[in-house]
Motif scaffolding. Structure first.
Motif, PDB file in Angstrom:
ATOM      1  N   HIS A  20       0.832  -1.188   0.000  1.00  0.00           N
ATOM      2  CA  HIS A  20       0.000   0.000   0.000  1.00  0.00           C
ATOM      3  C   HIS A  20       0.879   1.254   0.000  1.00  0.00           C
ATOM      4  O   HIS A  20       2.067   1.205   0.342  1.00  0.00           O
ATOM      5  CB  HIS A  20      -0.918   0.015   1.220  1.00  0.00           C
ATOM      6  CG  HIS A  20      -1.954  -1.071   1.202  1.00  0.00           C
ATOM      7  ND1 HIS A  20      -2.950  -1.130   0.261  1.00  0.00           N
ATOM      8  CD2 HIS A  20      -2.125  -2.146   2.025  1.00  0.00           C
ATOM      9  CE1 HIS A  20      -3.714  -2.177   0.492  1.00  0.00           C
ATOM     10  NE2 HIS A  20      -3.233  -2.820   1.549  1.00  0.00           N
ATOM     11  N   PHE A  21       0.278   2.388  -0.353  1.00  0.00           N
ATOM     12  CA  PHE A  21       0.993   3.665  -0.330  1.00  0.00           C
ATOM     13  C   PHE A  21       1.505   3.943   1.085  1.00  0.00           C
ATOM     14  O   PHE A  21       0.802   3.756   2.068  1.00  0.00           O
ATOM     15  CB  PHE A  21       0.055   4.795  -0.770  1.00  0.00           C
ATOM     16  CG  PHE A  21       0.718   6.144  -0.813  1.00  0.00           C
ATOM     17  CD1 PHE A  21       1.544   6.494  -1.862  1.00  0.00           C
ATOM     18  CD2 PHE A  21       0.517   7.052   0.211  1.00  0.00           C
ATOM     19  CE1 PHE A  21       2.161   7.726  -1.904  1.00  0.00           C
ATOM     20  CE2 PHE A  21       1.124   8.300   0.183  1.00  0.00           C
ATOM     21  CZ  PHE A  21       1.956   8.632  -0.876  1.00  0.00           C
ATOM     22  N   ARG A  38       7.015   2.864  -1.178  1.00  0.00           N
ATOM     23  CA  ARG A  38       5.980   3.417  -2.052  1.00  0.00           C
ATOM     24  C   ARG A  38       5.541   4.784  -1.545  1.00  0.00           C
ATOM     25  O   ARG A  38       4.648   4.915  -0.713  1.00  0.00           O
ATOM     26  CB  ARG A  38       4.777   2.466  -2.140  1.00  0.00           C
ATOM     27  CG  ARG A  38       3.841   2.888  -3.251  1.00  0.00           C
ATOM     28  CD  ARG A  38       2.680   1.966  -3.445  1.00  0.00           C
ATOM     29  NE  ARG A  38       1.693   2.654  -4.263  1.00  0.00           N
ATOM     30  CZ  ARG A  38       0.477   2.227  -4.474  1.00  0.00           C
ATOM     31  NH1 ARG A  38       0.057   1.107  -3.916  1.00  0.00           N
ATOM     32  NH2 ARG A  38      -0.358   2.920  -5.224  1.00  0.00           N
ATOM     33  N   LEU A  45       2.068   7.633  -9.214  1.00  0.00           N
ATOM     34  CA  LEU A  45       2.416   6.303  -8.745  1.00  0.00           C
ATOM     35  C   LEU A  45       3.929   6.161  -8.788  1.00  0.00           C
ATOM     36  O   LEU A  45       4.561   6.550  -9.773  1.00  0.00           O
ATOM     37  CB  LEU A  45       1.765   5.260  -9.651  1.00  0.00           C
ATOM     38  CG  LEU A  45       2.124   3.796  -9.394  1.00  0.00           C
ATOM     39  CD1 LEU A  45       1.529   3.337  -8.074  1.00  0.00           C
ATOM     40  CD2 LEU A  45       1.624   2.931 -10.544  1.00  0.00           C
ATOM     41  N   LYS A 216      -5.231  10.582  -6.134  1.00  0.00           N
ATOM     42  CA  LYS A 216      -5.650   9.281  -6.635  1.00  0.00           C
ATOM     43  C   LYS A 216      -4.576   8.610  -7.477  1.00  0.00           C
ATOM     44  O   LYS A 216      -4.423   7.379  -7.441  1.00  0.00           O
ATOM     45  CB  LYS A 216      -6.923   9.437  -7.466  1.00  0.00           C
ATOM     46  CG  LYS A 216      -8.150   9.830  -6.639  1.00  0.00           C
ATOM     47  CD  LYS A 216      -9.381   9.939  -7.510  1.00  0.00           C
ATOM     48  CE  LYS A 216     -10.604  10.308  -6.676  1.00  0.00           C
ATOM     49  NZ  LYS A 216     -11.831  10.428  -7.534  1.00  0.00           N
ATOM     50  N   ARG A 219      -1.889   6.809  -5.462  1.00  0.00           N
ATOM     51  CA  ARG A 219      -2.421   5.689  -4.683  1.00  0.00           C
ATOM     52  C   ARG A 219      -3.037   4.605  -5.572  1.00  0.00           C
ATOM     53  O   ARG A 219      -3.650   3.678  -5.073  1.00  0.00           O
ATOM     54  CB  ARG A 219      -3.471   6.193  -3.697  1.00  0.00           C
ATOM     55  CG  ARG A 219      -2.884   7.060  -2.584  1.00  0.00           C
ATOM     56  CD  ARG A 219      -3.964   7.554  -1.642  1.00  0.00           C
ATOM     57  NE  ARG A 219      -3.395   8.225  -0.492  1.00  0.00           N
ATOM     58  CZ  ARG A 219      -3.060   9.518  -0.457  1.00  0.00           C
ATOM     59  NH1 ARG A 219      -3.274  10.267  -1.535  1.00  0.00           N
ATOM     60  NH2 ARG A 219      -2.530  10.049   0.613  1.00  0.00           N
TER      61      ARG A 219
END
Length: 220
Positions: A20-21, A38, A45, A216, A219
């Motif tokens: 996950h982020f 990340r 991204l 967005k 993520r």
């Protein structure tokens, strides 16, 4: 390694664990062991890859060979500006509180820490200065420390500036004086000008970042 195609490219070069982020994991890219985190400084991204110094040239060559292209420093900075990300040493530092920088969401008000009493007092009384993202009208070369005026009165200084590669907007962050109790919406309704090389340019405060304000893309 940032960009919409970064996941596909990295997976094509080796083992990139799902995460996950904001998380990190051990990875192996092009046969090189690394720690992949990340995160994103540009609102896309992406991952930061940490490797031994001796392995860095080989990893760089592998990424280039797979189609990755280096991003210039000014483009990098322009991306983080249009995403609304603050930079330590420019917008953030020991003389700026989290409330002044618009980072109140990072504060756990239930914990006691060094400076918590001052923050509680500032929250109760209201900030007297606020960091705002501004759009500059015109081709001013925005860098940092340009004076900001309102109705002829000096109200603050820019902290950094540049042109957003994805939006094409000329942007800057500025720390400006505010009235006690003034909301961000009220600050954004004010009319500022920024003086660059003796010339005045209209500066419009932005309530939200002009590029992907909900984050967005990074993520995804």
């Amino acid at each position: 390694m940032m960009g919409a195609g970064s996941r596909t490219l990295l997976k094509g070069l080796g083992d990139l664990p799902a995460m996950h982020f904001g998380y990190a994991a051990e990875a192996r890219i092009a046969g090189i062991p690394c720690r992949a985190t990340r995160v994103s400084f540009v609102g896309e991204l992406g991952w930061e890859l940490r490797v031994a110094n001796t392995d860095a040239p080989m990893l760089f060559d592998a990424l280039r060979g797979a189609g990755a292209v280096p991003l210039g420093h000014y483009a990098l900075d322009g991306c983080r500006l249009e995403t609304g990300f603050k930079h330590w040493g420019h917008e953030l530092g020991p003389m700026v509180t989290s409330l002044e920088a618009g980072l109140a969401f990072t504060i756990d008000w239930g914990k006691d820490c060094i400076g918590s009493a001052a923050l509680l007092k500032q929250r109760s009384e209201g900030v007297r200065q606020r960091l705002v993202l501004m759009r500059i009208v015109g081709d001013a070369l925005m860098l940092h420390d340009e004076p900001v005026f309102e109705a002829g009165r000096h109200m603050g200084m820019t902290t950094s500036g540049g042109r957003g590669p994805r939006t094409g907007l000329n942007l800057c962050f500025a720390m400006v004086e505010t009235a006690r109790g003034e909301t961000l919406t009220q600050t954004c309704a004010r009319a500022f000008i920024v003086r660059v090389a003796g010339q005045d340019y209209p500066a419009t405060p932005l309530r939200r970042a002009p590029f992907d304000p909900e984050g967005k893309r990074m993520r995804a």
